[in-house]
Design a protein around this motif. Structure first.
Motif, PDB file in Angstrom:
ATOM      1  N   THR A 111       0.829  -1.192   0.000  1.00 18.70           N
ATOM      2  CA  THR A 111       0.000   0.000   0.000  1.00 18.70           C
ATOM      3  C   THR A 111       0.870   1.251   0.000  1.00 18.70           C
ATOM      4  O   THR A 111       2.075   1.193   0.279  1.00 18.70           O
ATOM      5  N   ARG A 112       0.250   2.389  -0.289  1.00 22.47           N
ATOM      6  CA  ARG A 112       0.994   3.644  -0.292  1.00 22.47           C
ATOM      7  C   ARG A 112       1.644   3.896   1.072  1.00 22.47           C
ATOM      8  O   ARG A 112       2.790   4.337   1.154  1.00 22.47           O
ATOM      9  N   ARG A 113       0.900   3.607   2.128  1.00 18.64           N
ATOM     10  CA  ARG A 113       1.440   3.817   3.475  1.00 18.64           C
ATOM     11  C   ARG A 113       2.616   2.881   3.742  1.00 18.64           C
ATOM     12  O   ARG A 113       3.644   3.300   4.296  1.00 18.64           O
ATOM     13  N   ILE A 115       4.669   1.516   1.626  1.00 18.03           N
ATOM     14  CA  ILE A 115       5.844   1.923   0.858  1.00 18.03           C
ATOM     15  C   ILE A 115       6.472   3.170   1.461  1.00 18.03           C
ATOM     16  O   ILE A 115       7.701   3.283   1.571  1.00 18.03           O
ATOM     17  N   ALA A 116       5.635   4.127   1.888  1.00 13.97           N
ATOM     18  CA  ALA A 116       6.171   5.327   2.546  1.00 13.97           C
ATOM     19  C   ALA A 116       6.949   4.960   3.799  1.00 13.97           C
ATOM     20  O   ALA A 116       7.981   5.571   4.106  1.00 13.97           O
ATOM     21  N   GLU A 119      10.683   4.179   3.333  1.00 15.74           N
ATOM     22  CA  GLU A 119      11.634   5.205   2.900  1.00 15.74           C
ATOM     23  C   GLU A 119      12.739   5.490   3.909  1.00 15.74           C
ATOM     24  O   GLU A 119      13.917   5.550   3.511  1.00 15.74           O
ATOM     25  N   GLU A 290      11.639  15.760  -4.795  1.00 16.09           N
ATOM     26  CA  GLU A 290      10.961  14.495  -5.113  1.00 16.09           C
ATOM     27  C   GLU A 290      10.313  14.569  -6.490  1.00 16.09           C
ATOM     28  O   GLU A 290      10.380  13.605  -7.269  1.00 16.09           O
ATOM     29  N   THR A 294      11.196  12.172  -9.564  1.00 13.49           N
ATOM     30  CA  THR A 294      10.134  11.309 -10.083  1.00 13.49           C
ATOM     31  C   THR A 294      10.071  11.390 -11.601  1.00 13.49           C
ATOM     32  O   THR A 294       9.965  10.360 -12.289  1.00 13.49           O
ATOM     33  N   SER A 374       5.359   1.242  -7.581  1.00 17.40           N
ATOM     34  CA  SER A 374       5.586   2.362  -6.662  1.00 17.40           C
ATOM     35  C   SER A 374       6.849   2.146  -5.839  1.00 17.40           C
ATOM     36  O   SER A 374       7.592   3.090  -5.557  1.00 17.40           O
ATOM     37  N   ARG A 377       9.870   2.819  -8.139  1.00 18.10           N
ATOM     38  CA  ARG A 377      10.076   4.263  -8.303  1.00 18.10           C
ATOM     39  C   ARG A 377      10.721   4.866  -7.054  1.00 18.10           C
ATOM     40  O   ARG A 377      11.601   5.726  -7.157  1.00 18.10           O
ATOM     41  N   LEU A 378      10.275   4.422  -5.885  1.00 20.84           N
ATOM     42  CA  LEU A 378      10.868   4.928  -4.648  1.00 20.84           C
ATOM     43  C   LEU A 378      12.346   4.573  -4.579  1.00 20.84           C
ATOM     44  O   LEU A 378      13.190   5.430  -4.274  1.00 20.84           O
TER      45      LEU A 378
END
Length: 418
Positions: A111-113, A115-116, A119, A290, A294, A374, A377-378
């Motif tokens: 999920t987006r969370r 993956i964040a 970081e 960022e 990106t 995602s 990309r990160l």
């Protein structure tokens, strides 16, 4: 490569007998194919697609074009081989409903969370690698940097103990190497052995995780296991082989992204300067930096696609690019060619790190679009951005060595000074 030579290779194209010059730079051949024969009949009876619009049409129509590779892989590997079991059970070479079940479970842990949350640890990992490079005054872009990042990230996602990660990269390279159009007996044997060793290791890891589950929001292996209990049934083979797939899918392609990008910047110094100016001009503004990175990462993915080829099989008679295909026709999707198609991209052979509306196909398209895009990309944004900020004046000290593969485009080595 001259236009004449590119035209000759395009005319006689056979993925099982490619000249060395193709591996160095396939793009003139792709251009010739788009112009001369965009739906190219191949010696093995398949067709080779090079136009962006044709690839998108095939990607969109999952009812007509199957990703199931059992028909092709049985004679290639032997139906009883570890390579056959792996590649015909993994997410990428299957259709719904297996594809749907496994993708849903993997996406639930990406999920987006989630993956964040990766970081901060990724930054620490990258900075540690950069510290080691700085202490030596240089190193190898692939061995000392690009390849070390995805192995650690995927190892974290699967919860592989750090002490056990040594063989992961070699296993992955051998298994993916067996997907090449031309396979030597030595490559086949190494690929089979790598699948067998990797799955044997995973059986013990899965048994331990069943006893002591991790956090399903971040631990993909735990989520796959618990998904079984919740009714999303995966057999033991499906579970093991898709864990192998997760490493493979996230390893070499991300290594190639980072390595290809850092080598490309040496070949396009004006773009490197523009990128550095954009980063330094936005110093202190993390959001702006960022955004800059990106755009750059997506252009690196378009310009030098880590994964150059995909495959489908027509389950019924159809038409692609104005050419009739029979039921059962095998189709090779040339992602590398589509991402350089002038009908889709302005000045496609120019690296433009500020390119907008970059609808490249490096992650595929449709129901099989890369589940980890995602995350990739990160990793690319953090790795490339922090490398440049630490070593803005890095230089290659020897000519980089290409991997010599048609499907996966990257480097084996790229020595540099910091």
């Amino acid at each position: 490569m001259t236009a004449t030579r590119a035209g000759e290779i395009a005319r006689d194209l056979d993925l099982r007998a490619l000249p060395q010059v193709f591996y160095s730079n396939p793009y003139p051949v792709y251009a010739a194919l788009r112009e001369q024969s965009p739906v190219k009949p191949m010696p093995d009876g398949s067709v080779f697609l090079t136009r962006y619009a044709d690839l998108v049409a095939v990607y969109r129509d999952a009812q007509t074009f199957s990703s199931d590779k059992k028909v092709e892989f049985s004679p290639k590997y032997g139906a009883a081989s570890p390579l056959f079991e792996h590649h015909t059970t993994s997410l990428v070479f299957n259709d719904p409903p297996l594809h749907t079940r496994v993708r849903k479970l993997i996406m639930g842990a990406l999920t987006r969370r989630a993956i964040a949350d990766l970081e901060p640890g990724l930054v620490v990992l990258v900075d540690g690698l950069l510290d080691a490079i700085e202490a030596k005054g240089g190193g190898d872009l692939i061995e000392d940097f690009a390849s070390a990042i995805p192995v650690e990230i995927i190892g974290n996602l699967l919860g592989v103990p750090h002490a056990d990660r040594g063989p992961l990269r070699a296993w992955s390279l051998a298994i993916l190497g067996a997907l090449e159009p031309r396979l030597t007996p030595e490559q086949e044997a190494l690929g089979n052995r790598s699948v067998a060793e990797f799955t044997a290791y995973l059986r013990d890891l899965v048994a331990d995780r069943r006893k002591s589950p991790g956090d399903p929001e971040h631990d993909v292996l735990t989520r796959l296991i618990q998904g079984e209990e919740a009714g999303e049934k995966l057999s033991e083979a499906e579970l093991l082989q898709n864990c192998v797939f997760i490493l493979n899918a996230g390893h070499e392609t991300t290594t190639n992204l980072i390595g290809n990008a850092l080598v490309a910047l040496q070949e396009w110094p004006q773009e490197k300067q523009r990128l550095m100016e954009a980063l330094t001009g936005n110093a202190g503004d993390a959001s702006a930096q960022e955004s800059v990175m990106t755009l750059a990462v997506d252009e690196f993915l378009r310009f030098e696609s880590s994964n150059q080829l995909g495959n489908r099989r027509a389950v019924r008679a159809c038409t692609v690019g104005g050419v009739d295909l029979a039921e059962g026709a095998l189709v090779t999707l040339c992602i590398g060619a589509a991402n350089r198609d002038p009908a889709q991209f302005t000045q496609p052979d120019v690296l433009d790190l500020q390119r907008e509306n970059n609808r490249h196909l490096a992650f595929g398209f449709g129901i099989h679009q890369c589940a980890g895009l995602s995350l990739a990309r990160l990793e690319g944004r953090i790795a490339i951005g922090r490398f440049l900020q630490r070593f803005p004046d890095y230089r290659l000290t020897q000519s980089p060595v290409r991997g010599g593969r048609a499907r996966f485009r990257g480097f084996l080595s790229a020595p540099f000074s910091a």
